[in-house]
Design an enzyme around this catalytic site. Structure first.
Site, mmCIF file in Angstrom:
data_model
loop_
_atom_site.group_PDB
_atom_site.id
_atom_site.type_symbol
_atom_site.label_atom_id
_atom_site.label_comp_id
_atom_site.label_asym_id
_atom_site.label_seq_id
_atom_site.Cartn_x
_atom_site.Cartn_y
_atom_site.Cartn_z
ATOM 1 N N ARG A 1 0.841 -1.195 0.000
ATOM 2 C CA ARG A 1 0.000 0.000 0.000
ATOM 3 C C ARG A 1 0.884 1.257 0.000
ATOM 4 O O ARG A 1 0.611 2.214 -0.724
ATOM 5 C CB ARG A 1 -0.903 0.031 1.246
ATOM 6 N N ARG A 2 1.937 1.261 0.820
ATOM 7 C CA ARG A 2 2.833 2.423 0.876
ATOM 8 C C ARG A 2 3.574 2.602 -0.440
ATOM 9 O O ARG A 2 3.598 3.678 -1.022
ATOM 10 C CB ARG A 2 3.854 2.239 1.997
ATOM 11 N N TYR B 1 -8.892 -18.846 3.218
ATOM 12 C CA TYR B 1 -8.756 -20.278 3.464
ATOM 13 C C TYR B 1 -8.153 -20.588 4.828
ATOM 14 O O TYR B 1 -8.164 -21.753 5.244
ATOM 15 C CB TYR B 1 -7.901 -20.938 2.371
ATOM 16 N N ARG C 1 1.067 -17.963 -9.297
ATOM 17 C CA ARG C 1 0.354 -18.478 -8.135
ATOM 18 C C ARG C 1 -0.097 -19.922 -8.349
ATOM 19 O O ARG C 1 -0.407 -20.633 -7.381
ATOM 20 C CB ARG C 1 -0.864 -17.608 -7.809
#
Ligand SMILES: N[C@@H](CCC(=O)N[C@@H](CS)C(=O)NCC(=O)O)C(=O)O
Ligand SMILES: N[C@@H](CCC(=O)N[C@@H](CS)C(=O)NCC(=O)O)C(=O)O
Ligand SMILES: N[C@@H](CCC(=O)N[C@@H](CS)C(=O)NCC(=O)O)C(=O)O
Lengths: 147, 147, 147
Positions: C31-32, C60, C105
């Site tokens: 976020r930063r 999960y 992923r």
């Protein structure tokens, strides 16, 4: 604690995990069908409803399982398992109702919310009885569970 | 395990479930007030802050409850319940601070994060003591819990 | 229940909580770095992949912990802890793979999904054995756990 004192709520837990896995698979299929590749979470309304249905069920799943176990251990295992099964059934209807239309989620939502509140109420009652028993020596538990 | 050895953490669990239910009701009211119908999750910033506040609390709720129970069972029930209550109080302030402004979430977030880390530390310490007791025969647990 | 009958799954639970905390810190850093201030959840793809990786792992996490404990208590603690560690390792790879690319992923996701299914299967098997033992008096558990 003996295993058979919690085996019914453990069984409902296993069913709940299988239901959550089923909802996840439905999201994966919806991603393929509507070509919404991660990390995107927005797309056609049909996709978003399936996505949100699984997200909403996932959000409440821990609360459901915690209330199931606290109610089952501190109040009545048989009752907790019964309300647990009904909750999971309500969530099944919620998922499919929501997948069809936003409106379709409402009726099963009200039903499963009632089952959830019943489990929280049983948890609260069981814990209060146990607290008064442990710290005040009053056996409310005995009277309540023999209603 | 006797019920009175976990009844305090069970009580905090029930409070936590009620807090989560309260946050959910707040999201439902915010959806009505700002006319953001499911499956939408975006809208005016006032709505999005309430939506995210509940989402963030829900995301950490399982971690909180797991750490509460592991700390309560393996370390000290009274301490776990105390930090648990403080965590829930911090989350209450977080929710209302975030609902007012993004900035308003920060102070209570730091507070509840500290309570969460304390519970994880107590869990870790309790488990390490139990492991060394079970596998090495050393009773660190006794010394630590009698500090 | 004796503490040493669950201390291994408790240890894996503590590791899992620390992993989740680590993923959360990664989202805060992202976020930063990409200037995505709450309540926003969208931004450059690099941010969104980190955000979704943590969201997916969080979604999960409860299912994982519930299956770990039910498998550990009703089936085999050592096996549950082993598959639990492998699951957490798979999730670590998933998080970093997803942070690099959506494609990245997939391989670790398949791996951790297999570990998750194994834990659900062990839970189911353990619970069915306990149910038949408690209600039918058959000791399947004995035969299965001594395979
Ligand atoms: N995260 C939920 C919290 C409140 C809730 O459970 N709302 C119900 C009734 S409006 C629902 O079905 N929400 C749909 C959704 O989560 O997509 C939300 O955003 O609505
Ligand atoms: N899901 C969280 C993970 C990290 C976290 O807990 N962040 C804190 C500090 S930035 C927060 O208050 N996030 C606001 C939110 O989740 O909307 C996020 O997206 O930020
Ligand atoms: N919430 C998940 C549910 C299904 C799931 O776990 N999907 C896997 C395979 S497509 C995934 O890695 N999803 C990425 C994500 O959640 O951002 C989703 O939206 O995809």
């Amino acid at each position: 604690m003996m295993l058979d004192q919690v085996v019914l709520v453990a069984a409902v837990t296993v069913l709940g995990m299988m239901e959550q896995a089923y909802f996840s698979l439905k999201v994966i299929y919806a991603r393929r069908k509507h070509s919404v590749s991660p990390p995107a979470t927005t797309g056609p309304p049909e996709f978003e409803r399936v996505f949100r249905a699984q997200a909403n069920c996932s959000e409440y799943f821990p609360i459901f399982i915690f209330s199931l176990w606290v109610a089952g251990v501190f109040f009545s295992q048989a009752l907790a398992a019964l309300f647990g099964i009904l909750y999971l059934y309500g969530r099944y209807l919620y998922f499919h109702g929501y997948a069809e239309s936003a409106q379709g989620r409402l009726e099963p939502l009200y039903f499963s919310a009632k089952m959830q509140w019943a489990l929280i109420a049983q948890s609260g009652l069981g814990v209060v009885c146990s607290l008064t028993h442990a710290y005040l020596g009053l056996d409310l538990m005995h009277s309540v569970t023999h209603l």
